[in-house]
Design an enzyme around this catalytic site. Structure first.
Site, PDB file in Angstrom:
ATOM      1  N   TYR A 184      -3.390   4.351   2.230  1.00 25.36           N
ATOM      2  CA  TYR A 184      -3.461   4.726   3.657  1.00 25.36           C
ATOM      3  C   TYR A 184      -4.354   5.940   3.768  1.00 25.36           C
ATOM      4  O   TYR A 184      -5.386   5.832   4.594  1.00 25.36           O
ATOM      5  CB  TYR A 184      -2.094   5.143   4.263  1.00 25.36           C
ATOM      6  CG  TYR A 184      -2.150   5.290   5.688  1.00 25.36           C
ATOM      7  CD1 TYR A 184      -2.317   4.217   6.472  1.00 25.36           C
ATOM      8  CD2 TYR A 184      -2.300   6.709   6.251  1.00 25.36           C
ATOM      9  CE1 TYR A 184      -2.246   4.453   7.896  1.00 25.36           C
ATOM     10  CE2 TYR A 184      -2.347   6.893   7.444  1.00 25.36           C
ATOM     11  CZ  TYR A 184      -2.273   5.793   8.557  1.00 25.36           C
ATOM     12  OH  TYR A 184      -2.431   5.821   9.678  1.00 25.36           O
ATOM     13  N   TYR A 213       0.822  -1.079  -0.014  1.00 30.07           N
ATOM     14  CA  TYR A 213       0.014  -0.029  -0.027  1.00 30.07           C
ATOM     15  C   TYR A 213       0.892   1.252  -0.113  1.00 30.07           C
ATOM     16  O   TYR A 213       1.941   1.100   0.437  1.00 30.07           O
ATOM     17  CB  TYR A 213      -0.997  -0.018   1.102  1.00 30.07           C
ATOM     18  CG  TYR A 213      -0.161   0.462   2.554  1.00 30.07           C
ATOM     19  CD1 TYR A 213      -0.159   1.542   2.901  1.00 30.07           C
ATOM     20  CD2 TYR A 213       0.143  -0.570   3.380  1.00 30.07           C
ATOM     21  CE1 TYR A 213       0.287   1.933   4.247  1.00 30.07           C
ATOM     22  CE2 TYR A 213       0.724  -0.258   4.371  1.00 30.07           C
ATOM     23  CZ  TYR A 213       0.781   0.865   4.898  1.00 30.07           C
ATOM     24  OH  TYR A 213       1.328   1.141   6.382  1.00 30.07           O
ATOM     25  N   CYS A 214       0.310   2.340  -0.557  1.00 30.60           N
ATOM     26  CA  CYS A 214       0.935   3.747  -0.315  1.00 30.60           C
ATOM     27  C   CYS A 214       0.076   4.572   0.070  1.00 30.60           C
ATOM     28  O   CYS A 214      -0.876   4.361   1.154  1.00 30.60           O
ATOM     29  CB  CYS A 214       1.426   4.047  -1.952  1.00 30.60           C
ATOM     30  SG  CYS A 214      -0.046   4.088  -3.202  1.00 30.60           S
ATOM     31  N   ARG A 215       0.038   6.040  -0.348  1.00 34.53           N
ATOM     32  CA  ARG A 215      -1.012   6.799   0.163  1.00 34.53           C
ATOM     33  C   ARG A 215      -2.351   6.780  -0.511  1.00 34.53           C
ATOM     34  O   ARG A 215      -3.338   6.600   0.153  1.00 34.53           O
ATOM     35  CB  ARG A 215      -0.251   8.145  -0.132  1.00 34.53           C
ATOM     36  CG  ARG A 215      -1.187   9.528   0.221  1.00 34.53           C
ATOM     37  CD  ARG A 215      -0.328  10.712   0.117  1.00 34.53           C
ATOM     38  NE  ARG A 215      -0.434  11.068  -1.354  1.00 34.53           N
ATOM     39  CZ  ARG A 215      -1.533  11.823  -1.858  1.00 34.53           C
ATOM     40  NH1 ARG A 215      -2.529  11.990  -1.490  1.00 34.53           N
ATOM     41  NH2 ARG A 215      -0.992  12.118  -3.438  1.00 34.53           N
TER      42      ARG A 215
END
Length: 552
Positions: free
Chosen positions: A544, A515-517
């Site tokens: 996130y 996952y990232c932003r």
């Protein structure tokens, strides 16, 4: 005086044309590699570009000093401390560059030696007349940004630690730049999104006075505190930076324009199998996640394409582009701006090719965080299917009237556990680097997701056995500063920029969840792992931000 700023959004990079309209003499500072716009604008304004000045040896893009010298006959200039593989004029601290006439009047540039970001870094003070008490402005290169200062850890010279370079930067800022009048305009070489700093503003100019008041790194503090402040928490360095710095220092082949050659699918696959070519899919994220060639990398042209490509594809690798019709030339040019010239060709209309060849395609596996949590007890580590483009789940169309900002979720499998796709609102597809530092290791942990104001590192309720069940490897590919501000429980931080060099830390036989932003970098990271033989990879849709929004 003629003054023009050229700002390249995709690299957050600024260059400048300064000229004296009376004499027609001009200087170009920190040019990008494709120089036609500079030459065209100079000719239209009646200017002759006599000097090409580099504020330092750049690492984040391949500069156009050699191309501009060929096009105009201009002399290439660097700070006095520069050592290059081609002839240059060295500019000394305090040296004046007059662009006016023999009477001594007219536009004048004054060189300030400002080591810190690099040893040879310089800034250029611009005056419309040589005796103006308040300069028109100062070109600060990577020494001072709007909202930040240059990082001291990218090109530390042999024998000079980041701490030593930071001390030099402190001296340069306080004795050179902050000695200028407050009304002096500040024109940096980079803006928000650049990995050359962590807190760069979206504004592309400011003043010395505003930076004195508002820039966190310029607030009154002992030098030792400044050194500690700016040597911590810097973004992860994209893998191509060292490559570009060497080319900018030693010389590089000149840019040759022209569209890439059209290749058949057989030719593209042969280039991959026989020459080690990277199949680089630069279509929009939604098109890639629906169906892509097995073993292809992804980074979309509507994001920081070149920077991300330089993070996942090693310098010197031959490249075959999979681009939407008509965009292949833009893709090639943007790769050339970071020195990735070895483009063998492109696959025309890749969507049609994928439709004809379902056995060679794969659909990205994407899940919501809730589905990850609900399904963690069923995660088996089995590899998802690769043959059919469905790969285990149908793409859910965006519900009518629901805005998803370019993010569309496809279903998939994670170790044999079925999950459904669902469109989420308010998700940003153009995932921007927000800052960070040296690649960190989040370690395992358990508990509720940590919010933006939380303790960071997903540490709530962490125990010694806090890893995810069934051996799932949960990887946060954001920059460390983002991770420190809040992360999913149990997540380990391996920033996208460093993932290619740290793949050996992951087990290809265990499921990986990324996952990232907001869901862009995680898809790029998933494509990188897939090309390295990881069969069970998925990413968290919306990243996130979606998790934090649901928890709010």
């Amino acid at each position: 005086m003629h003054f023009a700023q050229y700002y390249l959004d995709c690299l957050s990079q600024a260059s400048y044309l300064i000229g004296d309209e009376t004499t027609g003499r001009a200087v170009l500072v920190d040019p990008r590699r494709d120089t036609d716009a500079y030459v065209r604008d100079a000719e239209a304004a009646g200017l002759r570009i006599e000097l090409v000045v580099e504020t330092h040896i750049h690492a984040d893009f391949l500069s156009g000093h050699l191309e501009l010298a060929r096009a105009t006959g201009a002399t290439v200039c660097f700070g006095a401390a520069a050592a290059t593989g081609f002839p240059i004029r060295r500019l000394s601290d305090g040296e004046r560059i007059p662009l006016g006439g023999d009477d001594g009047d007219g536009v004048t540039l004054t060189v300030l030696a400002t080591p810190g970001h690099t040893l040879e870094s310089i800034c250029l003070v611009i005056r419309e007349h040589p005796d103006d008490e308040v300069p028109f402005g100062v070109l600060t290169g990577d020494t001072l940004f709007v909202g930040d200062v240059g990082r001291p850890d990218l090109l530390s010279a042999a024998g000079h630690s980041p701490q030593d370079m930071a001390a030099r930067l402190h001296h340069s800022l306080h004795t050179k730049l902050l000695a200028l009048p407050d009304a002096t305009r500040v024109f940096p070489a980079h803006g928000a999104g650049s990995a050359c700093g962590r807190s760069l503003s979206t504004e592309t100019s400011s003043t010395i006075g505003d930076q004195r008041r508002l820039n966190y790194a310029l607030q009154p503090m002992p030098e030792a505190d400044f050194v500690r402040l700016i040597t911590a928490g810097q973004p992860a360095t994209p893998g191509y930076f060292a490559h570009d710095a060497a080319l900018n220092r030693d010389g590089h082949p000149l840019l040759e324009p022209g569209p890439p050659a059209a290749l058949t699918l057989d030719e593209a696959l042969a280039a991959r199998d026989r020459q080690g070519a990277a199949l680089l899919d630069c279509r929009p994220l939604t098109a890639y996640t629906r169906a892509h060639l097995v073993g292809s990398f992804h980074t979309s042209l509507d994001t920081r394409f070149a920077e991300y490509a330089g993070s996942v594809v090693a310098p010197g690798t031959p490249i075959v582009l999979l681009a939407e019709p008509g965009s292949e030339q833009e893709a090639r040019l943007r790769l050339a701006r970071i020195g990735y010239d070895h483009v063998l060709g492109h696959l025309p209309d890749p969507a049609a090719v994928l439709e004809r060849c379902p056995a060679l395609t794969r659909r990205s596996h994407r899940i919501r965080y809730e589905e990850l949590v609900e399904g963690q007890g069923r995660l088996s580590g089995g590899a998802p299917g690769v043959g059919a483009p469905g790969g285990g789940g149908a793409v859910e169309e965006k519900p009518a009237g629901e805005e998803v900002s370019g993010e569309e979720v496809s279903g998939g499998e994670l170790g044999g556990s079925e999950v459904s796709g669902e469109a989420l609102g308010g998700v940003e597809s153009a995932d921007r680097e927000l800052g960070g530092g040296d690649p960190g290791d989040g370690g395992p942990g358990r508990g509720e997701p940590v919010g933006r104001g939380g303790t960071g590192r997903g540490a709530t309720g962490r125990g010694a056995d806090g890893s995810w069940p069934a051996g799932v490897q949960l990887i946060d590919v954001r920059n460390p500063a983002e991770y420190e501000a809040g992360a999913l429980p149990g997540a380990r931080n391996i920033p996208l920029a460093g993932l290619r060099h740290r793949i050996g830390e992951l087990d290809p036989d265990r499921p990986v969840v990324l996952y990232c932003r907001s869901g862009n970098r995680s898809v790029i990271a998933a494509s990188l792992l897939e090309t390295h033989g990881f069969g069970d990879v998925c990413d968290v849709v919306g990243g996130y931000e979606a998790v934090a929004a649901d928890a709010a």
